[in-house]
Design a protein around this motif. Structure first.
Motif, PDB file in Angstrom:
ATOM      1  N   UNK A  78      14.888  -4.304   0.921  1.00 41.22           N
ATOM      2  CA  UNK A  78      13.837  -4.462   0.464  1.00 41.22           C
ATOM      3  C   UNK A  78      12.641  -4.663   1.280  1.00 41.22           C
ATOM      4  N   UNK A  79      13.070  -6.212   2.513  1.00 42.95           N
ATOM      5  CA  UNK A  79      12.759  -7.049   3.377  1.00 42.95           C
ATOM      6  C   UNK A  79      12.168  -5.540   4.977  1.00 42.95           C
ATOM      7  N   UNK A  80      12.811  -4.881   4.455  1.00 43.35           N
ATOM      8  CA  UNK A  80      12.935  -3.813   5.694  1.00 43.35           C
ATOM      9  C   UNK A  80      11.754  -2.599   4.885  1.00 43.35           C
ATOM     10  N   UNK A  81      11.478  -2.790   3.800  1.00 44.18           N
ATOM     11  CA  UNK A  81      10.673  -1.232   3.383  1.00 44.18           C
ATOM     12  C   UNK A  81       9.665  -2.502   2.841  1.00 44.18           C
ATOM     13  N   UNK A  82       8.913  -4.040   2.918  1.00 45.85           N
ATOM     14  CA  UNK A  82       8.164  -5.071   3.312  1.00 45.85           C
ATOM     15  C   UNK A  82       7.588  -3.834   4.966  1.00 45.85           C
ATOM     16  N   UNK A  83       8.204  -4.026   5.464  1.00 40.99           N
ATOM     17  CA  UNK A  83       8.559  -4.246   6.670  1.00 40.99           C
ATOM     18  C   UNK A  83       7.764  -3.088   7.575  1.00 40.99           C
ATOM     19  N   UNK A  84       7.874  -2.058   6.807  1.00 38.60           N
ATOM     20  CA  UNK A  84       7.553  -0.399   6.946  1.00 38.60           C
ATOM     21  C   UNK A  84       6.320  -0.459   6.031  1.00 38.60           C
ATOM     22  N   UNK A  85       6.051  -0.896   5.340  1.00 32.55           N
ATOM     23  CA  UNK A  85       5.202  -1.047   4.483  1.00 32.55           C
ATOM     24  C   UNK A  85       3.862  -1.853   4.974  1.00 32.55           C
ATOM     25  N   UNK A  86       3.888  -2.731   5.584  1.00 28.58           N
ATOM     26  CA  UNK A  86       2.956  -3.790   5.936  1.00 28.58           C
ATOM     27  C   UNK A  86       2.401  -2.823   7.295  1.00 28.58           C
ATOM     28  N   UNK A 102       1.022  -1.087  -0.019  1.00 24.24           N
ATOM     29  CA  UNK A 102       0.094   0.019   0.283  1.00 24.24           C
ATOM     30  C   UNK A 102       0.959   1.473   0.265  1.00 24.24           C
ATOM     31  N   UNK A 103       2.150   0.860   0.490  1.00 24.25           N
ATOM     32  CA  UNK A 103       3.306   2.299   1.074  1.00 24.25           C
ATOM     33  C   UNK A 103       3.546   2.675  -0.660  1.00 24.25           C
ATOM     34  N   UNK A 104       3.738   4.429  -0.644  1.00 27.34           N
ATOM     35  CA  UNK A 104       4.523   4.676  -1.933  1.00 27.34           C
ATOM     36  C   UNK A 104       6.095   4.845  -1.113  1.00 27.34           C
ATOM     37  N   UNK A 105       6.902   4.448  -2.593  1.00 20.83           N
ATOM     38  CA  UNK A 105       8.284   3.915  -1.586  1.00 20.83           C
ATOM     39  C   UNK A 105       9.037   5.133  -2.517  1.00 20.83           C
ATOM     40  N   UNK A 106       9.387   6.094  -2.499  1.00 22.66           N
ATOM     41  CA  UNK A 106       9.943   6.965  -3.222  1.00 22.66           C
ATOM     42  C   UNK A 106      11.681   6.934  -2.506  1.00 22.66           C
ATOM     43  N   UNK A 107      12.848   6.864  -3.234  1.00 19.52           N
ATOM     44  CA  UNK A 107      14.358   7.689  -3.323  1.00 19.52           C
ATOM     45  C   UNK A 107      14.501   8.372  -3.136  1.00 19.52           C
ATOM     46  N   UNK A 108      15.831   8.750  -2.311  1.00 20.06           N
ATOM     47  CA  UNK A 108      16.093  10.015  -3.104  1.00 20.06           C
ATOM     48  C   UNK A 108      17.490   9.270  -2.913  1.00 20.06           C
TER      49      UNK A 108
END
Lengths: 336, 336
Positions: free
Chosen positions: A134-142, A51-57
């Motif tokens: 990607x797995x850390x992203x998944x944690x924050x996303x979920x 569900x999250x929007x992922x923005x790279x900087x």
């Protein structure tokens, strides 16, 4: 690499989804440590992610990545969005080596429970951050964050790859760094969806903007239907230009949705995530008791010039793709 | 990734061993492009490798890596040694983004056939430089260079790993960069065998030296029998301090030989090289026609929250470690 058998995964996931920074931190640490409990964590999180929007900087050291991250966090918070930040950057103030000003800014966010900031430590194995990010992203996303900012230092292939995991990647530059050519060399021109020349109150900002627009236009000519990345100016420590950046992010998102690009990128992200986990499993088999004797012997033969690395690798792969629960005689002959 | 079927490997290797820069360049390009001819190249080179001394040189952007490399090249040439340089650094002047001074220095070396300088381009795949760098080293080694300098930017895990491939690693710092803590964060304190504070004519050089010595002494206390890395000062663009660096390199080499550490490191290097090639082979199988359908389907299920990445990776690995020449029914059911 700790194996914590006492992890109560369902409670931990529930607490993280309730917004507990402590539970979130614990989950990201499980990722960093490649904890065996991750398997259960990811199975539990699976239905909630996506569900999250992922923005790279991304950008070189000194362009103001952390200041820009702070600026974006403030702006997104004003819109009422919950924001997670993953700082994948050993030189980031978020990793501890902070200037005082950045620390203060961080403390501001720390008092806001709609913001979670975490630096990712790179583990000492091949593809460490490519595996973990990607797995850390998944944690924050979920866990229910609306936006996740991934801050990476734009030096080094792995960082560029990680930047490529985002829905939208912002490439930051600063005036007077001879940037266009450097950016092209480092491969960050290709990953940028939005370019931001920060510290735009300094001399040379307009020249950097022009140079970037020119280089981008060269790319456009051969691929006319692609997204044409805007080049914007900010002064992040004074919040100048942040509205333009938010607007560009919005436009890029609309474009991606229209083009099916959002789904394509998310599939790519999932594909890389699965691939990195699969490779790590294969690598771990290679380094395991069984495989390691084979690898060590192969390395010795290569080191002594008795074989070449490709023939040696062939033998390791052949061994690995046999049934690993039934070591062959050939393996048992090998001693370390 | 070009497949050049017209590569005459024996002639190319012979020319490279005769010192032809063109042949050397061609061989390193084969490595960068993961050319299928590499297999034959490496088999041909195998008996000749293992003689060169490999010296790593790492540090953050701005500490003077290229200037220091030039200084070392000049000094080693005065000793009559043939020197190869691999610049594994997207921000290196050797990669093209040069300041004028550095270019001039490079041109000097270019006229000397006892020096070969090559920047390594990172290919866009996981572990690209980790895969290519040991093989490029092997090319220069087998071509008969006495010393190979590997210049890496000390940011990012992959660069740190590459630095770890050297017999001896020099970590460069500059005064006034708040370096001790940053170096510790970036993991370069552990990889350094010799520390050099360059630009030592600037303010703060002695403080940086003291800070480093202190941090190194903290490590020593727990492991008293290890090599104690010296902390030296140089002004690379004036060749000041280069004798001390050469002496430290010599001492470290003697220590390594006495301790069996040289062999240990070379075995580790060969082991990583074989492992990287084996992983790339497995990865390529994963992305091949057969495996890719499986991976794409796995990614789709993960992306839609229907499964978690670990279960998906299990399926990919199971598929991969089956006999790849006999796709199972399960695979054939999958469409992209």
């Amino acid at each position: 690499m700790l194996s914590r058998r006492d992890v109560d995964v369902p409670s931990l996931v529930a607490a993280a989804r309730d917004g507990s920074p402590r539970a979130l931190g614990r989950l990201v640490s499980l990722v960093e440590n490649a904890d065996p409990a991750l398997r259960e964590v990811m199975a539990t999180l699976a239905p909630y992610a996506g569900r999250a929007r992922v923005i790279g900087l991304t950008g070189s050291p000194g362009v103001g990545k952390s200041t820009s991250t702070s600026m974006l966090v403030r702006a997104l918070r004003r819109q009422g969005q919950r924001v997670g930040v993953l700082a994948v950057d050993p030189s980031s103030p978020f990793s501890g080596g902070a200037l005082l000003g950045d620390r203060i800014r961080l403390v501001d966010h720390a008092l806001d429970d709609g913001v979670y900031i975490r630096s990712m430590a790179s583990r000492g194995h091949l593809g460490g951050l490519a595996w973990a990010t990607p797995q850390a992203l998944r944690v924050l996303d979920a866990a229910g964050f609306d936006v996740i900012l991934v801050e990476t230092v734009g030096v080094g292939q792995s960082e560029v790859e990680i930047a490529g995991l985002a829905d939208t990647t912002i490439v930051l530059l600063a005036p007077g760094m001879g940037d266009g050519v450097q950016a092209a060399k480092a491969g960050i021109l290709e990953v940028g969806d939005v370019f931001v020349v920060n510290k735009a109150d300094r001399d040379g900002a307009d020249a950097t903007v022009r140079e970037l627009r020119h280089m981008i236009s060269l790319g456009d000519r051969t691929q006319p239907h692609l997204w044409r990345p805007p080049v914007l100016k900010t002064v992040a420590d004074r919040d100048q230009g942040v509205e333009d950046v938010l607007e560009a992010l919005e436009k890029h998102r609309t474009w991606m949705e229209e083009q099916g690009e959002l789904e394509r990128r998310r599939l790519l992200r999932a594909s890389r995530e699965v691939e990195a986990i699969a490779l790590a499993q294969l690598r771990s088999r290679m380094s395991g008791l069984h495989g390691d004797g084979v690898l060590a012997e192969a390395a010795r033969q290569v080191s002594e010039g008795r074989t070449d690395p490709y023939s040696a690798a062939d033998r390791v792969v052949a061994q690995l793709t046999d049934d690993p629960t039934h070591p062959t005689t050939a393996t048992e002959e090998v001693s370390r």
